[in-house]
Design an enzyme around this catalytic site. Structure first.
Site, PDB file in Angstrom:
ATOM      1  N   GLY A  10       0.707  -1.270   0.042  1.00  0.00           N
ATOM      2  CA  GLY A  10       0.093   0.123   0.143  1.00  0.00           C
ATOM      3  C   GLY A  10       0.978   1.318   0.091  1.00  0.00           C
ATOM      4  O   GLY A  10       0.561   2.058   0.326  1.00  0.00           O
ATOM      5  N   SER A 135      -8.683  -0.380  11.210  1.00  0.00           N
ATOM      6  CA  SER A 135      -9.110   0.791  11.214  1.00  0.00           C
ATOM      7  C   SER A 135     -10.221   0.872  12.489  1.00  0.00           C
ATOM      8  O   SER A 135     -10.591  -0.085  12.877  1.00  0.00           O
ATOM      9  CB  SER A 135      -9.854   0.999   9.900  1.00  0.00           C
ATOM     10  OG  SER A 135     -10.700   1.895   9.941  1.00  0.00           O
ATOM     11  N   TYR A 148     -16.497  -2.803   4.110  1.00  0.00           N
ATOM     12  CA  TYR A 148     -15.221  -2.604   4.965  1.00  0.00           C
ATOM     13  C   TYR A 148     -14.933  -2.732   6.286  1.00  0.00           C
ATOM     14  O   TYR A 148     -14.052  -3.338   6.914  1.00  0.00           O
ATOM     15  CB  TYR A 148     -15.130  -0.944   4.700  1.00  0.00           C
ATOM     16  CG  TYR A 148     -13.748  -0.323   5.116  1.00  0.00           C
ATOM     17  CD1 TYR A 148     -12.496  -0.413   4.283  1.00  0.00           C
ATOM     18  CD2 TYR A 148     -13.848   0.424   6.430  1.00  0.00           C
ATOM     19  CE1 TYR A 148     -11.359   0.302   4.665  1.00  0.00           C
ATOM     20  CE2 TYR A 148     -12.620   0.899   6.621  1.00  0.00           C
ATOM     21  CZ  TYR A 148     -11.652   0.959   5.876  1.00  0.00           C
ATOM     22  OH  TYR A 148     -10.243   1.443   6.275  1.00  0.00           O
ATOM     23  N   LYS A 152     -12.211  -5.114   8.270  1.00  0.00           N
ATOM     24  CA  LYS A 152     -11.381  -4.802   9.252  1.00  0.00           C
ATOM     25  C   LYS A 152     -11.611  -5.359  10.757  1.00  0.00           C
ATOM     26  O   LYS A 152     -10.643  -5.560  11.586  1.00  0.00           O
ATOM     27  CB  LYS A 152     -11.356  -3.135   9.463  1.00  0.00           C
ATOM     28  CG  LYS A 152     -11.221  -2.372   8.563  1.00  0.00           C
ATOM     29  CD  LYS A 152      -9.541  -2.851   7.920  1.00  0.00           C
ATOM     30  CE  LYS A 152      -9.194  -1.747   6.716  1.00  0.00           C
ATOM     31  NZ  LYS A 152      -7.661  -2.004   6.295  1.00  0.00           N
TER      32      LYS A 152
HETATM   33  N1  LIG Z   1      -7.238   7.188   5.481  1.00  0.00           N
HETATM   34  C1  LIG Z   1      -7.858   6.884   6.562  1.00  0.00           C
HETATM   35  O1  LIG Z   1      -8.714   7.561   7.015  1.00  0.00           O
HETATM   36  C2  LIG Z   1      -7.804   5.354   7.093  1.00  0.00           C
HETATM   37  C3  LIG Z   1      -8.416   5.142   8.118  1.00  0.00           C
HETATM   38  C4  LIG Z   1      -8.410   3.998   8.627  1.00  0.00           C
HETATM   39  C5  LIG Z   1      -7.654   2.857   8.205  1.00  0.00           C
HETATM   40  N2  LIG Z   1      -7.024   3.048   7.025  1.00  0.00           N
HETATM   41  C6  LIG Z   1      -6.521   2.021   6.133  1.00  0.00           C
HETATM   42  O2  LIG Z   1      -4.991   2.533   6.065  1.00  0.00           O
HETATM   43  C7  LIG Z   1      -4.781   1.885   4.914  1.00  0.00           C
HETATM   44  C8  LIG Z   1      -4.119   2.780   3.925  1.00  0.00           C
HETATM   45  O3  LIG Z   1      -5.092   3.558   3.276  1.00  0.00           O
HETATM   46  P1  LIG Z   1      -5.068   4.837   2.906  1.00  0.00           P
HETATM   47  O4  LIG Z   1      -5.930   5.861   3.539  1.00  0.00           O
HETATM   48  O5  LIG Z   1      -3.556   5.338   2.769  1.00  0.00           O
HETATM   49  O6  LIG Z   1      -5.575   4.737   1.399  1.00  0.00           O
HETATM   50  P2  LIG Z   1      -4.920   4.684  -0.004  1.00  0.00           P
HETATM   51  O7  LIG Z   1      -4.089   6.030  -0.436  1.00  0.00           O
HETATM   52  O8  LIG Z   1      -6.043   4.300  -0.915  1.00  0.00           O
HETATM   53  O9  LIG Z   1      -4.027   3.613  -0.215  1.00  0.00           O
HETATM   54  C9  LIG Z   1      -4.250   2.198  -0.355  1.00  0.00           C
HETATM   55  C10 LIG Z   1      -3.275   1.568  -0.993  1.00  0.00           C
HETATM   56  O10 LIG Z   1      -3.645   0.145  -1.208  1.00  0.00           O
HETATM   57  C11 LIG Z   1      -2.930  -0.313  -2.367  1.00  0.00           C
HETATM   58  N3  LIG Z   1      -3.734  -1.248  -3.009  1.00  0.00           N
HETATM   59  C12 LIG Z   1      -4.979  -1.274  -3.029  1.00  0.00           C
HETATM   60  N4  LIG Z   1      -5.427  -2.389  -3.706  1.00  0.00           N
HETATM   61  C13 LIG Z   1      -4.301  -3.107  -3.705  1.00  0.00           C
HETATM   62  C14 LIG Z   1      -4.012  -4.407  -4.148  1.00  0.00           C
HETATM   63  N5  LIG Z   1      -4.860  -5.312  -4.659  1.00  0.00           N
HETATM   64  N6  LIG Z   1      -2.602  -5.097  -4.275  1.00  0.00           N
HETATM   65  C15 LIG Z   1      -1.694  -3.929  -3.741  1.00  0.00           C
HETATM   66  N7  LIG Z   1      -2.046  -2.948  -3.363  1.00  0.00           N
HETATM   67  C16 LIG Z   1      -3.330  -2.363  -3.125  1.00  0.00           C
HETATM   68  C17 LIG Z   1      -3.025   0.973  -3.224  1.00  0.00           C
HETATM   69  O11 LIG Z   1      -2.047   1.040  -4.274  1.00  0.00           O
HETATM   70  P3  LIG Z   1      -2.445   0.718  -5.754  1.00  0.00           P
HETATM   71  O12 LIG Z   1      -3.788   1.270  -6.061  1.00  0.00           O
HETATM   72  O13 LIG Z   1      -1.565   1.212  -6.538  1.00  0.00           O
HETATM   73  O14 LIG Z   1      -2.580  -0.688  -5.737  1.00  0.00           O
HETATM   74  C18 LIG Z   1      -2.610   2.085  -2.280  1.00  0.00           C
HETATM   75  O15 LIG Z   1      -1.156   2.254  -2.149  1.00  0.00           O
HETATM   76  C19 LIG Z   1      -5.927   1.009   4.409  1.00  0.00           C
HETATM   77  O16 LIG Z   1      -5.770  -0.296   4.753  1.00  0.00           O
HETATM   78  C20 LIG Z   1      -7.067   1.598   4.942  1.00  0.00           C
HETATM   79  O17 LIG Z   1      -8.055   0.730   5.072  1.00  0.00           O
HETATM   80  C21 LIG Z   1      -7.210   4.392   6.309  1.00  0.00           C
END
Ligand SMILES: NC(=O)c1ccc[n+]([C@@H]2O[C@H](COP(=O)([O-])OP(=O)(O)OC[C@H]3O[C@@H](n4cnc5c(N)ncnc54)[C@H](OP(=O)(O)O)[C@@H]3O)[C@@H](O)[C@H]2O)c1
Length: 253
Positions: A10, A135, A148, A152
């Site tokens: 990610g 999350s 989602y 999680k």
């Molecule tokens: N942002 C928030 O508020 C928040 C809150 C709680 C938890 N989270 C968690 O934090 C983590 C990161 O999220 P983020 O907010 O940084 O979102 P993001 O910017 O959308 O990052 C998601 C990442 O996952 C990668 N990804 C998605 N599907 C994939 C696959 N099949 N194989 C390999 N890589 C894949 C995407 O890259 P590609 O599309 O290039 O593959 C991207 O690098 C996630 O698990 C999310 O659920 C986020």
């Protein structure tokens, strides 16, 4: 002294990208994985300590192949940070089984495939950290979260189960529970996100939790997570009432 190495999945955007930059600026080797090779390459081109390893985590054998490549490039791998995730708010309101399966394939099974790829290495090494990004949505059921939240929640349970297993091999399993962080994932939300923070804030909290502390869970911002943790002890009736009211108030317009 040899440089330490972290593998971040990610890593192309959001929290994973910010954490890659944080570790690299602290002198670590950073291997980043995600599907979009162009984004990984751009990050790597701008930072001598960051190396691109494209990967789709839903592909079990690719997870193993990529980890083998990382292992052979670096002296040792010290931390794994599994952060891949997907969230499509428009599709979370219904029971769309295919959609929910897709969410589980990335969020739950993608993380599991990644853990499986490093299991033997870390058990033999008898040292290191495996980090699972979950999350606050995994604490208890939330409205409009049919895929989602459950994915999680399953990760939270998995992380606790693996904690016991890996502890026998002196490997730390760590769970990360972010609140709302501004990333491409949350840019899709059409509601006001309380205590919204930047990716740099998240990266600092995670770095500190992994390097300077030894807790099972790294959760932030505390102003939000501690309230939600308190809510998780409430009887269902009270919990449903409070969350129902709060989420209604936070709809835009
Ligand atoms: N942002 C928030 O508020 C928040 C809150 C709680 C938890 N989270 C968690 O934090 C983590 C990161 O999220 P983020 O907010 O940084 O979102 P993001 O910017 O959308 O990052 C998601 C990442 O996952 C990668 N990804 C998605 N599907 C994939 C696959 N099949 N194989 C390999 N890589 C894949 C995407 O890259 P590609 O599309 O290039 O593959 C991207 O690098 C996630 O698990 C999310 O659920 C986020």
């Amino acid at each position: 002294m040899n440089k330490k190495t972290i593998w971040i999945t990610g890593g192309s955007t959001g929290i994973g990208k910010a954490l890659a930059i944080k570790f690299a600026s602290n002198g670590w080797n950073v291997a980043i994985s995600a599907r979009r090779e162009n984004l990984l390459q751009e990050i790597s081109d701008n930072n001598a300590n960051i190396f691109s390893y494209p990967l789709d985590v839903t592909n079990k054998s690719q997870c193993k192949e990529v980890f083998n490549k990382i292992k052979s490039k670096f002296e040792s791998v010290d931390i794994c940070f599994f952060s891949t995730g997907t969230w499509n708010p428009k599709k979370e309101k219904d029971i769309d089984v295919e959609q929910i399966e897709d969410v589980f394939k990335v969020n739950f099974f993608g993380t599991l495939n990644s853990i499986k790829a490093v299991e033997e290495y870390f058990k033999n090494k008898q040292d290191g950290i495996i980090t699972i990004v979950s999350s606050i949505a995994g604490y208890r059921g939330l409205p409009n979260s049919t895929g989602y939240g459950p994915s999680k929640s399953a990760l939270n349970n998995l992380a606790e189960s693996l904690y016991f297993d890996f502890k026998r091999s002196n490997v730390r399993v760590c769970l990360v529970s972010p609140g709302f962080i501004k990333t491409p994932m949350t840019d899709k939300n059409d509601f006001k996100m309380p205590f919204l923070k930047t990716t740099e804030y998240a990266a600092n909290k995670i770095y500190d939790g992994l390097i300077n502390k030894n807790n099972f869970e790294i959760h932030f911002p505390k102003s939000l997570t501690l309230i939600l943790k308190l809510f998780s002890f409430l009887p269902s009736k009270l919990y449903f009432g409070l969350i129902g009211k709060m989420t209604k108030y936070q709809k835009k317009n």
